[in-house]
Design a protein around this motif. Structure first.
Motif, PDB file in Angstrom:
ATOM      1  N   LEU A  27      16.970  -2.540   0.321  1.00 10.34           N
ATOM      2  CA  LEU A  27      15.998  -1.740  -0.484  1.00 10.34           C
ATOM      3  C   LEU A  27      16.423  -1.937  -1.964  1.00 10.34           C
ATOM      4  CD1 LEU A  27      16.229   1.841   1.533  1.00 10.34           C
ATOM      5  CD2 LEU A  27      14.260   0.104   1.186  1.00 10.34           C
ATOM      6  N   GLY A  28      15.503  -1.623  -2.762  1.00 12.13           N
ATOM      7  CA  GLY A  28      15.681  -1.747  -4.027  1.00 12.13           C
ATOM      8  C   GLY A  28      14.339  -2.411  -4.754  1.00 12.13           C
ATOM      9  N   SER A  29      14.415  -2.800  -5.804  1.00 14.21           N
ATOM     10  CA  SER A  29      13.255  -3.479  -6.568  1.00 14.21           C
ATOM     11  C   SER A  29      13.690  -4.726  -7.409  1.00 14.21           C
ATOM     12  CB  SER A  29      12.517  -2.596  -7.601  1.00 14.21           C
ATOM     13  OG  SER A  29      12.139  -1.261  -6.941  1.00 14.21           O
ATOM     14  N   ILE A  30      12.525  -5.887  -7.367  1.00 20.52           N
ATOM     15  CA  ILE A  30      13.131  -6.810  -8.416  1.00 20.52           C
ATOM     16  C   ILE A  30      11.906  -6.819  -9.475  1.00 20.52           C
ATOM     17  CG2 ILE A  30      13.331  -9.564  -8.660  1.00 20.52           C
ATOM     18  CD1 ILE A  30      14.061  -9.317  -5.702  1.00 20.52           C
ATOM     19  N   PHE A  31      12.390  -6.578 -10.863  1.00 19.67           N
ATOM     20  CA  PHE A  31      11.430  -6.745 -11.843  1.00 19.67           C
ATOM     21  C   PHE A  31      11.406  -8.113 -12.428  1.00 19.67           C
ATOM     22  CE2 PHE A  31      12.981  -2.288 -11.416  1.00 19.67           C
ATOM     23  CZ  PHE A  31      11.773  -1.880 -11.396  1.00 19.67           C
ATOM     24  N   ASN A  32      10.015  -8.647 -12.729  1.00 23.33           N
ATOM     25  CA  ASN A  32      10.067 -10.052 -13.180  1.00 23.33           C
ATOM     26  C   ASN A  32       9.484  -9.855 -14.401  1.00 23.33           C
ATOM     27  OD1 ASN A  32       9.563 -12.672 -13.971  1.00 23.33           O
ATOM     28  ND2 ASN A  32       8.346 -13.081 -12.127  1.00 23.33           N
ATOM     29  N   PRO A  33       9.632  -9.893 -15.661  1.00 24.33           N
ATOM     30  CA  PRO A  33       9.060  -9.745 -16.953  1.00 24.33           C
ATOM     31  C   PRO A  33       8.540 -11.003 -17.433  1.00 24.33           C
ATOM     32  CG  PRO A  33      11.360  -9.819 -17.455  1.00 24.33           C
ATOM     33  CD  PRO A  33      11.151  -9.944 -15.718  1.00 24.33           C
ATOM     34  N   THR A  34       8.659 -12.179 -16.808  1.00 21.92           N
ATOM     35  CA  THR A  34       8.438 -13.499 -17.122  1.00 21.92           C
ATOM     36  C   THR A  34       6.800 -13.682 -16.846  1.00 21.92           C
ATOM     37  OG1 THR A  34       8.825 -14.459 -15.127  1.00 21.92           O
ATOM     38  CG2 THR A  34      10.656 -14.108 -16.849  1.00 21.92           C
ATOM     39  N   ASP A  35       6.350 -14.540 -17.486  1.00 22.40           N
ATOM     40  CA  ASP A  35       5.057 -14.985 -17.536  1.00 22.40           C
ATOM     41  C   ASP A  35       4.611 -16.100 -16.072  1.00 22.40           C
ATOM     42  OD1 ASP A  35       4.088 -13.612 -19.640  1.00 22.40           O
ATOM     43  OD2 ASP A  35       4.553 -15.236 -21.000  1.00 22.40           O
ATOM     44  N   ALA A  36       5.636 -16.290 -15.417  1.00 20.33           N
ATOM     45  CA  ALA A  36       5.516 -17.067 -13.989  1.00 20.33           C
ATOM     46  C   ALA A  36       6.076 -16.460 -13.005  1.00 20.33           C
ATOM     47  CB  ALA A  36       6.238 -18.530 -14.671  1.00 20.33           C
ATOM     48  N   ALA A  37       5.772 -16.778 -11.820  1.00 21.32           N
ATOM     49  CA  ALA A  37       6.214 -16.108 -10.566  1.00 21.32           C
ATOM     50  C   ALA A  37       7.691 -16.901 -10.489  1.00 21.32           C
ATOM     51  CB  ALA A  37       5.459 -16.666  -9.341  1.00 21.32           C
ATOM     52  N   VAL A  38       8.482 -15.985  -9.938  1.00 21.60           N
ATOM     53  CA  VAL A  38      10.033 -16.468  -9.791  1.00 21.60           C
ATOM     54  C   VAL A  38      10.542 -16.326  -8.181  1.00 21.60           C
ATOM     55  CG1 VAL A  38      12.309 -15.834 -10.553  1.00 21.60           C
ATOM     56  CG2 VAL A  38      10.483 -15.763 -12.155  1.00 21.60           C
ATOM     57  N   ASP A  71       5.528  -8.505 -12.704  1.00 21.89           N
ATOM     58  CA  ASP A  71       5.146  -7.664 -11.454  1.00 21.89           C
ATOM     59  C   ASP A  71       6.567  -7.259 -11.050  1.00 21.89           C
ATOM     60  OD1 ASP A  71       3.866  -6.287  -9.747  1.00 21.89           O
ATOM     61  OD2 ASP A  71       2.950  -7.978  -8.760  1.00 21.89           O
ATOM     62  N   VAL A  72       6.533  -6.312 -10.104  1.00 24.01           N
ATOM     63  CA  VAL A  72       7.639  -5.621  -9.516  1.00 24.01           C
ATOM     64  C   VAL A  72       7.408  -6.058  -7.843  1.00 24.01           C
ATOM     65  CG1 VAL A  72       8.759  -3.600  -9.203  1.00 24.01           C
ATOM     66  CG2 VAL A  72       7.867  -4.101 -11.076  1.00 24.01           C
ATOM     67  N   LEU A  73       8.798  -6.327  -7.270  1.00 29.58           N
ATOM     68  CA  LEU A  73       8.679  -6.459  -5.821  1.00 29.58           C
ATOM     69  C   LEU A  73       9.462  -5.159  -5.318  1.00 29.58           C
ATOM     70  CD1 LEU A  73       9.113  -9.476  -3.532  1.00 29.58           C
ATOM     71  CD2 LEU A  73      10.672  -7.512  -3.362  1.00 29.58           C
ATOM     72  N   GLY A  74       8.959  -4.577  -4.469  1.00 29.06           N
ATOM     73  CA  GLY A  74       9.681  -3.199  -3.851  1.00 29.06           C
ATOM     74  C   GLY A  74      10.185  -3.434  -2.711  1.00 29.06           C
ATOM     75  N   PHE A  75      11.312  -3.487  -2.349  1.00 31.60           N
ATOM     76  CA  PHE A  75      11.575  -3.917  -0.783  1.00 31.60           C
ATOM     77  C   PHE A  75      11.234  -2.531   0.012  1.00 31.60           C
ATOM     78  CE2 PHE A  75      15.024  -6.622  -2.876  1.00 31.60           C
ATOM     79  CZ  PHE A  75      14.311  -7.912  -2.209  1.00 31.60           C
ATOM     80  N   ASP A  76      11.037  -1.437  -0.470  1.00 35.79           N
ATOM     81  CA  ASP A  76      10.476  -0.419   0.429  1.00 35.79           C
ATOM     82  C   ASP A  76       9.120  -0.778   1.153  1.00 35.79           C
ATOM     83  OD1 ASP A  76       9.439  -0.228  -2.131  1.00 35.79           O
ATOM     84  OD2 ASP A  76       8.757   1.738  -1.907  1.00 35.79           O
ATOM     85  N   GLU A  77       8.375  -1.731   0.325  1.00 38.06           N
ATOM     86  CA  GLU A  77       7.165  -1.859   0.889  1.00 38.06           C
ATOM     87  C   GLU A  77       7.202  -3.671   1.613  1.00 38.06           C
ATOM     88  OE1 GLU A  77       4.513  -1.623  -2.338  1.00 38.06           O
ATOM     89  OE2 GLU A  77       4.622   0.704  -2.382  1.00 38.06           O
ATOM     90  N   GLU A  78       7.916  -4.330   0.973  1.00 42.65           N
ATOM     91  CA  GLU A  78       8.299  -5.811   1.327  1.00 42.65           C
ATOM     92  C   GLU A  78       9.505  -5.783   2.191  1.00 42.65           C
ATOM     93  OE1 GLU A  78       7.387  -9.914   1.142  1.00 42.65           O
ATOM     94  OE2 GLU A  78       6.149  -8.391   0.015  1.00 42.65           O
TER      95      GLU A  78
END
Length: 156
Positions: free
Chosen positions: A71-82, A101-108
């Motif tokens: 659980l938690g989130s990953i924030f990607n402020p860059t201009d490319a997928a990571v 974008d943000v990946l939230g482990f609550d949904e993923e």
């Protein structure tokens, strides 16, 4: 000054004081938080892995040696997928976070096969993104708190 004038003056003073006092509330309203300045408000661990920001990372499990869900989130402020890899002693998972974008482990739903520690402790993890590697410890929790029950692998 007559009693009537003093009453009017008192009413004017109270009115002005209320207007100034209540009008000041608009000056303390917080502005929106910029994407790069977001911070966690939960129990998990925060990590900065290069430009990638991990917030509130933790594992939910039923017990030691059992599957665990992040659980938690990953924030990607860059201009490319990571691609971000999270590994413990014997398992690893890799997720892709789209650009800006943000990946939230609550949904993923992201699960590892076994958690090395018991709920209520911390387990070491290594997070890798864009060639940067960061090691830290994250909390291990179970479904004893209602808000974690939906995230226990295989149900609570």
């Amino acid at each position: 000054m007559t009693s009537r004038n003093r009453s009017r003056l008192g009413a004017v003073v109270v009115g002005v004081a209320l207007a100034v006092g209540l009008g000041g509330c608009s000056f303390v309203t917080a502005p929106p938080v910029p994407f790069d300045d977001r911070e966690a408000v939960a129990v998990g661990t925060n990590m900065d892995v290069g430009e990638i920001k991990i917030r509130s990372l933790l594992l939910v499990t039923t017990g030691e040696g059992q599957p665990g869900r992040f659980l938690g989130s990953i924030f990607n402020p860059t201009d490319a997928a990571v691609e971000v890899t999270i590994a413990d002693d014997d398992d690893s998972v890799t997720v892709t976070v789209p650009a800006r974008d943000v990946l939230g482990f609550d949904e993923e739903e992201t699960v590892i096969d076994s958690v090395a520690e018991i709920p209520g402790s911390y387990t070491p993890v290594t997070v890798t993104a864009e060639g940067v590697e960061v090691e830290d410890r994250i909390p291990v929790v179970d479904g004893s708190l209602d808000w974690y029950q939906p995230y226990v692998p295989g149900g609570s």
